[in-house]
Design an enzyme around this catalytic site. Structure first.
Site, mmCIF file in Angstrom:
data_model
loop_
_atom_site.group_PDB
_atom_site.id
_atom_site.type_symbol
_atom_site.label_atom_id
_atom_site.label_comp_id
_atom_site.label_asym_id
_atom_site.label_seq_id
_atom_site.Cartn_x
_atom_site.Cartn_y
_atom_site.Cartn_z
ATOM 1 N N ASP A 176 0.790 -1.232 0.000
ATOM 2 C CA ASP A 176 0.000 0.000 0.000
ATOM 3 C C ASP A 176 0.828 1.292 0.000
ATOM 4 O OD1 ASP A 176 -1.689 -2.110 0.476
ATOM 5 O OD2 ASP A 176 -2.738 -1.192 2.147
ATOM 6 N N GLU A 392 4.042 -8.732 11.563
ATOM 7 C CA GLU A 392 3.551 -8.234 10.269
ATOM 8 C C GLU A 392 4.738 -7.956 9.331
ATOM 9 O OE1 GLU A 392 1.130 -4.771 10.741
ATOM 10 O OE2 GLU A 392 0.336 -4.866 8.695
HETATM 11 C C1 9YW Z 1 -4.403 -1.592 5.909
HETATM 12 C C2 9YW Z 1 -4.098 -7.255 5.622
HETATM 13 C C3 9YW Z 1 -3.670 -6.096 4.760
HETATM 14 C C4 9YW Z 1 -2.824 -6.547 3.552
HETATM 15 C C5 9YW Z 1 -2.197 -5.371 2.826
HETATM 16 C C6 9YW Z 1 -1.479 -4.498 3.832
HETATM 17 C C7 9YW Z 1 -2.430 -4.070 4.949
HETATM 18 C C8 9YW Z 1 -4.544 -2.922 5.284
HETATM 19 O O1 9YW Z 1 -2.939 -5.216 5.592
HETATM 20 O O2 9YW Z 1 -3.461 -3.291 4.415
HETATM 21 O O3 9YW Z 1 -5.315 -1.172 6.629
HETATM 22 O O4 9YW Z 1 -3.377 -0.964 5.737
HETATM 23 O O5 9YW Z 1 -0.914 -3.370 3.212
HETATM 24 O O6 9YW Z 1 -1.321 -5.846 1.830
HETATM 25 O O7 9YW Z 1 -3.599 -7.290 2.675
HETATM 26 O O8 9YW Z 1 -2.994 -8.005 6.001
#
Ligand code: 9YW
Length: 419
Positions: A176, A392
């Site tokens: 992200d 994480e």
């Molecule tokens: C957020 C769940 C998710 C991942 C993404 C990661 C993060 C959600 O967590 O996004 O609220 O930032 O960037 O890749 O799918 O693990």
């Protein structure tokens, strides 16, 4: 427990299995207790890889729960919301997406309206292979859903017209906050919204723009301000397209359209995202009409393509092992070029090492018989979880854990690496 393990590995295996058990809701696995209380699309794919070794029944249920969220367009949303309890408040929740108001969204379940890297067909194939064919009954209903997921990407997301799928939001990349998105994001008008300030306003503005346009493909193609082609997303798309051809064989369907699609994606990755002068793959900003100069871990994920030409593989491995990535990190592979100004050892997707990007690179290394690189990544990932637990993400220099605890994909992928 399946594989033959050393005593130390057995302890790691049991610890990983405990995390997955604790994060199981009865229908799916939350990425991290408390932090992310719903179901995320590519998390479920990574989790499915681990569950296939530990609880194959749950791996199947995990996928069926996720695909309950699929839209009639074929879009497999990046979040399927499983709870509306206030104590599980997560932003952005269902109120941002308003999927229930959309005619193509599924009934009885709320979802986001973005994609995430489509690893699912690859994982489904591995589930079926791991079960010696016992999962074929599960393939019957799943196969058309996977075909629809890929058809959506080919029909509505080939915005550049060259065979790749475009991302319309940084959240679709899975990485992200990657520095690769800084420039295309800076061009997005946050329209005076103030949530948390900065990029967050732009993230929300991108969604509200898509929502106001009814999530229509024409809007994404002609007006939406953030449109990029990403090497990680498309390398995963390619690997899953190859898997779809194999699944078609198993399901008694015609594999040829998937083989043709794979050939198209393979060519387009090289034609559109390979930067010969830099010796790496980069994301392409379709609105600015250029490759994005930032070099990130996403640029190595095309190693998943078994047909990558040898000089390309060589250039990628040289860069991967150089002091810009693994060569200067005690715990590789950092998410961003260590020598880039944007590199930050502790910031989300801007430097730390993640188990899931490591797994993708490990898979790519195995596809090219790069045993040394596969061992390096396996060793680094195992040391990280042994030292710091199933976090994480991790500091690439000292291996300390960051972000959420008891992280499902870190546990699941360790199981797959050990198996
Ligand atoms: C957020 C769940 C998710 C991942 C993404 C990661 C993060 C959600 O967590 O996004 O609220 O930032 O960037 O890749 O799918 O693990």
């Amino acid at each position: 427990m399946g594989p033959r393990l050393t005593g130390d590995e057995t302890a790691l295996w049991l610890a990983a299995a405990r995390v997955l058990d604790a994060n199981w809701t009865g229908a799916a696995t939350v990425p991290s207790p408390g932090l992310y209380p719903h179901q995320w699309s590519w998390d479920s794919a990574f989790i499915g890889l681990g569950l296939a070794h530990h609880r194959p029944d749950r791996a199947r249920t995990e996928f069926l729960s996720l695909f309950r969220g699929q839209w009639a367009t074929g879009l497999l949303p990046h979040i399927v919301f499983h709870t509306t309890e206030p104590r599980h408040a997560y932003f952005p929740g269902p109120e941002l997406w308003r999927s229930s108001a959309h005619p193509a969204a599924p009934r009885g379940v709320q979802t986001s309206a973005l994609a995430q890297p489509p690893l699912h067909a690859l994982v489904a194939l591995r589930m079926v292979q791991a079960s010696d064919g016992a999962d074929r009954a599960f393939l019957g209903p799943l196969y058309p859903c996977l075909v629809a997921q890929h058809a959506y990407l080919a029909r509505d997301r080939d915005i550049g017209g060259g065979g790749l799928a475009s991302l319309c939001h940084p959240w679709e990349s899975g990485l992200d906050d990657s520095p690769a998105w800084d420039t295309p994001l800076a061009a997005v008008d946050p329209r005076g919204r103030t949530y948390n300030g900065g990029d967050h306003d732009r993230y929300v503005a991108l969604v509200t723009g898509m929502r106001a346009a009814g999530y229509r493909a024409e809007y994404l193609r002609d007006e939406h301000p953030f449109v990029v082609e990403d090497p990680l997303f498309n390398a995963v798309y390619l690997a899953s397209t190859h898997a779809l051809a194999e699944l078609a064989d198993l399901a008694g369907a015609d594999p040829r359209p998937h083989r043709e699609a794979a050939e198209r994606i393979h060519r387009a990755l090289l034609d559109r995202l390979w930067d010969e002068s830099a010796g790496c793959f980069r994301a392409r900003d379709l609105r600015a009409g250029r490759l994005i100069p930032e070099t990130t871990v996403a640029g190595f994920v095309p190693l998943m393509d078994p047909e990558l030409p040898a000089p390309v593989v060589r250039a990628l491995t040289d860069l991967l092992l150089s002091p810009r990535f693994a060569g200067a990190a005690g715990y590789p592979v950092p998410t961003c070029d260590i020598q880039s100004e944007a590199f930050d050892r502790g910031a989300y997707w801007r430097g730390p090492t993640w188990a899931n990007t490591n797994w993708l690179l490990w898979f790519g290394a195995c596809a090219h018989d790069l045993g040394g690189i596969a061992d390096l990544i396996f060793g680094s990932t195992a040391r990280l979880v042994r030292q710091s637990g199933f976090r994480e993400f991790y500091d690439p220099f000292d291996g300390s854990g960051r972000g959420g605890h008891d992280y499902s994909w870190s546990a699941a992928l360790l199981l797959d690496l050990l198996a």
